[in-house]
Design an enzyme around this catalytic site. Structure first.
Site, PDB file in Angstrom:
ATOM      1  N   GLU A   1       0.859  -1.198   0.000  1.00 46.87           N
ATOM      2  CA  GLU A   1       0.000   0.000   0.000  1.00 46.87           C
ATOM      3  C   GLU A   1       0.891   1.244   0.000  1.00 46.87           C
ATOM      4  O   GLU A   1       1.875   1.292   0.745  1.00 46.87           O
ATOM      5  CB  GLU A   1      -0.841   0.042   1.287  1.00 46.87           C
ATOM      6  CG  GLU A   1      -2.114  -0.746   1.240  1.00 46.87           C
ATOM      7  CD  GLU A   1      -2.838  -0.684   2.595  1.00 46.87           C
ATOM      8  OE1 GLU A   1      -2.171  -0.550   3.639  1.00 46.87           O
ATOM      9  OE2 GLU A   1      -4.062  -0.791   2.594  1.00 46.87           O
TER      10      GLU A   1
ATOM     11  N   ARG B   1      -4.067  -5.087  -0.020  1.00 53.39           N
ATOM     12  CA  ARG B   1      -5.460  -4.619  -0.118  1.00 53.39           C
ATOM     13  C   ARG B   1      -5.846  -4.319  -1.572  1.00 53.39           C
ATOM     14  O   ARG B   1      -5.193  -4.757  -2.506  1.00 53.39           O
ATOM     15  CB  ARG B   1      -5.735  -3.414   0.799  1.00 53.39           C
ATOM     16  CG  ARG B   1      -5.632  -3.730   2.283  1.00 53.39           C
ATOM     17  CD  ARG B   1      -6.597  -2.888   3.100  1.00 53.39           C
ATOM     18  NE  ARG B   1      -6.557  -3.205   4.513  1.00 53.39           N
ATOM     19  CZ  ARG B   1      -5.839  -2.529   5.397  1.00 53.39           C
ATOM     20  NH1 ARG B   1      -5.146  -1.489   5.031  1.00 53.39           N
ATOM     21  NH2 ARG B   1      -5.851  -2.887   6.665  1.00 53.39           N
TER      22      ARG B   1
END
Ligand SMILES: Nc1ncnc2c1ncn2[C@@H]1O[C@H](COP(=O)(O)OP(=O)(O)O)[C@@H](O)[C@H]1O
Ligand SMILES: Nc1ccn([C@H]2C[C@H](O)[C@@H](COP(=O)(O)O)O2)c(=O)n1
Length: 254
Positions: free
Chosen positions: A74, A127
């Site tokens: 991320e 994610r």
């Protein structure tokens, strides 16, 4: 203007009218411009999902040593510094005011990661644009910390993106951990902005993840889910990663 058509897969790729966005080891993308189709092979995508400090980055670091995988963590450094501003820190200080600012930027940076060109045949992401919306935006809204108008605007953006751009995910690996474990690890990691996160926040995120990926009662799940229990120490986690290596790299939960 480009039109994206995502087509099938297995042996021979053929043009189809509908977008097929999951369950495939690799996909073929036709971009249609003027009168010409251009064929691209797009890498398969594995998303590592889980609560804050559940061990996603650590998992990605472990798999980054594997050949043929490109790992995309991320972009938290961007969330902490966009042109000298820190939307992550602002959001934790005042979620009602800054939640939309952070989540708009996260949506953009996650879309950028999904669409980025990579040279490896496999992309392993931390994610996804889906969890940004279904977990974090949802949590801000449900907890009364995001005004309805902000939620509506973010939802319109999300729906436009997912209806107009193919964002295929082949496998979700869910690192399932207790909120207590995450709280301990979060304190150990000691990221300045996160010092104020209470256990209740992690419990709320955990519940949203469970509803989405285990019970499958909240939102569309864009790919098969492989659940890995993530409360164990690092050595045991590595054993689990090895036991599941084949399933993970073949993009399959069976
Ligand atoms: N299995 C584990 N046991 C103990 N500590 C861990 C384990 N996995 C990660 N950690 C530590 O917990 C913290 C959070 O891990 P991290 O991988 O950054 O989580 P995430 O990316 O999910 O937020 C880090 O300090 C990391 O070193
Ligand atoms: N859509 C999102 C995604 C992440 N965050 C926050 C949660 C953490 O404070 C930080 C990084 O997450 P981690 O990789 O440590 O799980 O970003 C958010 O608020 N909204």
């Amino acid at each position: 203007m480009y039109m994206y058509i995502l087509c099938s897969i297995s042996s021979t790729a053929s043009l189809c009218n509908t977008c097929i966005t999951s369950h495939f080891n690799y996909a073929t993308l036709f971009t249609y411009s003027s009168h010409m189709y251009i064929l691209h092979t797009i890498p398969s995508t594995i998303c590592i999902e889980g609560n804050i400090a559940s061990g996603k980055t650590t998992c990605l670091e472990y798999f980054s040593k594997t050949s043929n995988i490109e790992v995309l963590t991320e972009p938290v450094s961007k969330w902490r510094n966009v042109r000298g501003h820190n939307p992550l820190g602002l959001m934790y200080q005042d979620p009602t005011r800054w939640g939309i600012t952070l989540q708009t930027y996260i949506q953009l940076t996650m879309l950028d990661q999904h669409l980025s060109t990579i040279s490896a045949p496999m992309r392993m992401m931390e994610r996804s644009i889906y969890s940004a919306k279904y977990i974090f935006v949802e949590n801000l809204y449900r907890s009364g910390k995001m005004p309805e108008v902000d939620f509506a605007v973010l939802s319109e953006w999300f729906e436009w993106i997912t209806q107009n751009i193919a964002i295929p995910v082949d496998l979700i690996v869910y690192l399932q951990s207790s909120p207590q474990t995450c709280h301990e690890r979060l304190k150990e990691r000691c990221r300045e902005e996160e010092k104020i996160i209470p256990l209740e926040y992690l419990e709320a995120i955990h519940q949203l993840y469970e509803d989405w990926l285990i019970k499958k009662t909240s939102f569309n799940v864009p790919a098969p889910v492989l659940v890995i229990s993530a409360d164990d120490d690092l050595q045991k986690m590595i054993l689990q990663y090895e036991e599941n290596r084949e399933k993970i790299l073949s993009g399959s939960n069976v």
